[in-house]
Design a protein around this motif. Structure first.
Motif, PDB file in Angstrom:
ATOM      1  N   GLN A  86       0.801  -1.269   0.135  1.00 43.79           N
ATOM      2  CA  GLN A  86       0.143   0.147  -0.081  1.00 43.79           C
ATOM      3  C   GLN A  86       0.665   1.529   0.027  1.00 43.79           C
ATOM      4  O   GLN A  86       1.693   1.686   0.896  1.00 43.79           O
ATOM      5  N   ASP A  87       0.301   2.157  -1.079  1.00 43.72           N
ATOM      6  CA  ASP A  87       1.207   3.533  -0.822  1.00 43.72           C
ATOM      7  C   ASP A  87       1.132   4.220   0.720  1.00 43.72           C
ATOM      8  O   ASP A  87      -0.338   4.430   1.216  1.00 43.72           O
ATOM      9  N   ALA A  89       1.051   8.509   1.739  1.00 47.26           N
ATOM     10  CA  ALA A  89       0.775   9.535   2.238  1.00 47.26           C
ATOM     11  C   ALA A  89       1.928  10.132   1.936  1.00 47.26           C
ATOM     12  O   ALA A  89       2.081  11.211   2.580  1.00 47.26           O
ATOM     13  N   TRP A  91       3.446  12.854  -0.088  1.00 50.46           N
ATOM     14  CA  TRP A  91       3.547  14.225  -0.432  1.00 50.46           C
ATOM     15  C   TRP A  91       3.728  14.703   0.970  1.00 50.46           C
ATOM     16  O   TRP A  91       4.524  16.140   0.982  1.00 50.46           O
ATOM     17  N   TYR A 100      -3.671  15.011   8.835  1.00 55.03           N
ATOM     18  CA  TYR A 100      -4.870  14.420   8.136  1.00 55.03           C
ATOM     19  C   TYR A 100      -6.237  13.335   8.405  1.00 55.03           C
ATOM     20  O   TYR A 100      -6.805  13.558   8.344  1.00 55.03           O
ATOM     21  N   PHE A 101      -5.410  11.810   8.344  1.00 48.32           N
ATOM     22  CA  PHE A 101      -6.689  11.048   8.764  1.00 48.32           C
ATOM     23  C   PHE A 101      -7.763  11.305  10.174  1.00 48.32           C
ATOM     24  O   PHE A 101      -8.845  10.751  10.287  1.00 48.32           O
ATOM     25  N   ALA A 140       2.482   3.260   9.447  1.00 47.22           N
ATOM     26  CA  ALA A 140       0.883   2.997   8.583  1.00 47.22           C
ATOM     27  C   ALA A 140       0.554   2.479   9.849  1.00 47.22           C
ATOM     28  O   ALA A 140      -0.559   1.987  10.084  1.00 47.22           O
TER      29      ALA A 140
END
Lengths: 302, 536
Positions: A86-87, A89, A91, A100-101, A140
């Motif tokens: 999985q990538d 975020a 940036w 953000y999450f 992650a």
């Protein structure tokens, strides 16, 4: 106990390749289920179907009671997913990603987030793309544990990590295990053995077994016998029989304690017998080897 | 709403360089593009005259960069949560697709549509128009912009995962469109060759519906191949529809047969072939082309005073001596205006060269069908040409081209949101240099239907500009449209002058009706062809 996961006759075909073949099993709520299998066995495909990243060709998967194909949006508030595929975020920074999450999850626990960040020693101001593989995996984990998901799905979370990082992640998993169903695929059998409650073995798209770890460990024994004649045909539960100096050795896959010992003893009267418990790694290797041998035999027969 | 704003702010923070670039280009475009219609005296007064050509190159470059910056903005913001692929960080997070889509729409509204609308308003203001009066047209232009550019770009971004893949897809789309244009240009079928008020009304709604469906499909279900097939079918559907709608059907629907023309109490419009030593039937064509053009001079009578009749399309049906008919398809006719009185003009028909060779010199009966628009005078404005730019009510703003050269006999005009309404412009050009004498022309008060001819004050020069039918806006990056008014008169060899004070009349026409009439020409004969070849 309710099932957190219920997989029913699930198949997935990619062109002419059958990646999953009528897979059925269930994972009780609160379990730590380890899905093991060789490379290409279909573990990642199965997990992608669970996360609605891929769709099954046949059958269905119920995730926390809902069809995996309907899993989206708010459904992910109760599920954490960490995968080496999985990538992230990239940036933004670690802190930026968590910021953000956070508003996406009503149950986000800032205290837990801070604790995990401290525990993993994560640099909040460093960009994710500048982190090492281990650090990225830790980030992650934090972003998937901080909202205390009902279910945590981990696809090869420990592969390629150094032992120190592995230990840290396993430790955090153990801490989180209470109240959370963990479903993970891994090759790290030694570590899995230390904390998994259930194990499933996937081989070439088929689920060979799925059961609680103590049951599995209890029914596998390495049997060594000195002398005697091997009965023909071999009982189907005897795997990988091989001659050793002065005798034979095999894996008994349906060991039932004294009853099984009495059965074997009757086939080798007077011989010295030894029934040794096996570590998960040995069971896994024996199953894999048995599968390969069976395949070879089928090939010869064909 | 909170999730929408949260994603929006994330995108705004992340893509501030792209936003800044797009805003800078939009602002520069709004500031510099007016040089395209800026009167020359204003170039002088702003000290820009020596840079005029560079400024115009810059303005046109900015007009090209503007959509490029939008494309970059769209690609970046859509690909931030790419819909193609299985590894994206967001697909296993609690994103709700309608909110994600709304966040992207909000981003485009805030950083693309709103700045563009502001630039359009600034351009209108710079052109001397009150932006608020043109709000419906401005919004209509945004709708056209969506259908022609933005929604297709967003749709392409949703079915690609990276900027590079989107570029490659765009190149593919450009190749397909070039192929469609090439086929259209080299084909006699389809609606490309006629002029109808319906024009191309179905393409933009079709693009909006199909691209919009692909976007929703991608956000809701991420059905990549289905959405790609849907997008691929957009040019196919448009091409198929364009080629399957017959020209005849389109023209005949737009221009009903003029049964009521004969029932009119006044004199009906009559057409006749005009043939004298100056004008006759001519056939010409490029020697390498497989078709020829047949030019037929026509005169019209019966046009009411204050009215104008334009021929928009023409088709023919030639019947030879054996009774065999040879259809000549509908074709657009441009700039043919018949006013009250005896007006002469000509229409061009297209004919296959082989058919022409077979019919040449033989006696034919030619039945011409003419698609006509009739319009009547709505307003007349008479203005003494001032030294600076001036407003023409209901038309737009204009400035004389004087000052650049004494030989200039044109006006530069600019209108809001589309070209001007159909207008007849008439002026008395001076025969002596401006300033040489007090050569202010006197208005003779004539309207177009009373053509007075040259008088002592100078020579009458006229021009037709604009068209009868307008949507609230024509699609354009600029909200101000340029129209050159070239005043022409009979003699090309005599120096003429358009001087301050010259009286110019603008007669604006409004559509009355569209109709079709049939003219039968017995004993028609196709003459020898005047061959020419186009140098490449």
């Amino acid at each position: 106990m309710d099932n957190a996961l219920a997989i029913e006759r699930l198949s997935k075909q990619f062109g002419k390749t059958l990646a999953l073949d009528q897979v059925s099993f269930a994972v009780p709520e609160g379990a730590i289920f380890a899905l093991v299998g060789a490379n290409g066995a279909g573990k990642t495909t199965l997990i992608r179907i669970l996360m609605n990243i891929a769709r099954p060709t046949e059958g269905r998967a119920l995730v926390l009671g809902g069809n995996s194909e309907d899993l989206s949006g708010k459904g992910f508030c109760e599920i954490g997913y960490v995968s080496e595929n999985q990538d992230l975020a990239d940036w933004t920074t670690v802190g930026g990603m968590l910021d953000y999450f956070r508003p996406f999850y009503p149950a986000w626990d800032r205290e837990l987030e801070s604790r995990l960040v401290r525990q993993f020693d994560l640099p909040l101001k460093r960009r994710l793309k500048h982190l090492s593989r281990g650090m990225r995996m830790k980030a992650a984990f934090v972003s998937s544990l901080a909202y205390r998901p009902r279910m945590l799905v981990l696809d090869e979370p420990l592969s390629g990590l150094d032992p120190f990082v592995r230990d840290e992640l396993i430790e955090s998993l153990r801490e989180q295990a209470a109240g959370t169903t963990v479903f993970l695929s891994s090759h790290d059998l030694a570590e899995i053995e230390s904390f998994a409650s259930h194990v499933g073995f996937l081989e070439e798209g088929r689920m060979l077994f799925s059961e609680p770890l103590p049951t599995l460990m209890g029914r596998f024994r390495e049997v060594t016998v000195s002398g005697g004649i091997v009965p023909r045909p071999l009982p189907p539960e005897w795997l990988n029989l091989e001659p050793i100096e002065g005798g034979f050795r095999w894996i008994h896959s349906v060991y039932r304690g004294p009853d099984s010992e009495a059965e074997v003893r009757s086939l080798f009267p007077g011989a010295a017998l030894r029934f040794a418990p096996m570590p998960l790694r040995s069971i896994f290797l024996a199953m894999a080897r048995s599968g390969r041998m069976k395949k070879r035999a089928e090939g010869r027969a064909a | 709403m909170r999730q929408i704003l949260h994603i929006f702010w994330k995108d705004a923070r992340r893509f501030w360089p792209e936003i800044l670039i797009s805003l800078a280009i939009t602002a520069a475009f709004a500031r510099i593009y007016p040089v395209n219609w800026l009167p020359h005296d204003q170039f002088y007064s702003r000290g820009l005259f020596q840079y005029a050509s560079q400024m115009q190159i810059l303005a046109n470059t900015l007009a090209g960069l503007l959509p490029a910056s939008w494309w970059l903005l769209i690609a970046r913001v859509i690909h931030a949560e790419a819909l193609v692929g299985e590894r994206q960080f967001w697909v296993t997070r609690p994103y709700e697709w309608p909110k994600l889509l709304a966040a992207k729409a909000l981003f485009l509204a805030a950083f693309l549509y709103l700045p563009f609308l502001a630039a359009e308003c600034a351009l209108l203001g710079e052109g001397g128009f009150q932006p608020l009066s043109y709000l419906p047209g401005l919004l209509f232009n945004l709708l056209l912009l969506s259908g022609i550019l933005i929604v297709p770009l967003v749709a392409l971004a949703t079915v690609t995962s990276t900027l590079v893949r989107m570029v490659l897809t765009l190149l593919g789309v450009a190749a397909v469109l070039a192929g469609v244009v090439f086929i259209g240009a080299n084909s006699d079928i389809g609606a490309g060759g006629v002029s109808t008020p319906y024009g191309d009304r179905y393409s933009i709604p079709a693009v909006l519906v199909m691209c919009g469906s692909a976007i929703v499909l991608m956000y809701a279900r991420r059905k990549v191949w289905f959405a790609r097939m849907l997008l691929f079918s957009v040019p196919v559907v448009i091409t198929v529809v364009a080629f399957s709608v017959p020209n005849a059907g389109m023209v005949e629907t737009a221009y009903p047969l003029g049964a009521d023309m004969a029932a009119r109490t006044d004199v009906p419009i009559q057409f006749a072939v005009h043939a004298d030593s100056q004008s006759k039937v001519e056939v010409s064509g490029d020697s390498r082309s497989d078709s020829v053009e047949v030019k037929i001079p026509l005169e019209a009578t019966g046009v009411l005073i204050g009215h104008v009749v334009t021929v928009d399309d023409v088709m023919g049906l030639a019947t030879d001596g054996r009774g065999v008919t040879h259809p000549l398809p509908w074709i657009a006719v441009y700039n043919h205006y018949y006013l009250h009185g005896d007006w002469l003009s000509s229409v061009d028909l297209k004919m296959k060269r082989a058919e022409y060779q077979a019919l040449k010199g033989k006696p034919l009966t030619l039945k011409l069908s003419l698609a006509l628009s009739e319009a009547k005078t709505e307003a007349v404005s008479r203005i003494a040409l001032p030294a600076h730019d001036f407003a023409v009510p209901g038309f737009g703003n204009c400035a004389g081209a004087h000052g650049m050269s004494a030989l200039m006999t044109s006006l530069g005009c600019w209108t809001a949101l589309h070209g001007p309404p159909l207008t007849f412009v008439k002026a008395n050009l001076e025969s002596t240099p401006c300033g040489g004498k007090a050569a202010l022309a006197q208005d003779d008060g004539s309207t177009p239907e009373t053509d007075p001819g040259p008088d002592a004050a100078g020579m009458h020069a006229t021009a037709w500009v604009g068209s009868l039918e307008h949507d609230p806006a024509d699609f354009g990056l600029t909200s101000v449209w340029n129209t050159g008014v070239s005043l022409a008169e009979g003699s090309y060899y005599q120096t003429k002058y358009l001087c301050p004070g010259t009286l110019i009349s603008f007669t604006r026409f409004g559509l009355v009706r569209r109709l079709r009439t049939v003219l039968t020409i017995p004993n028609f004969s196709l003459p020898e062809e005047n061959k020419y070849s186009v140098q490449e």
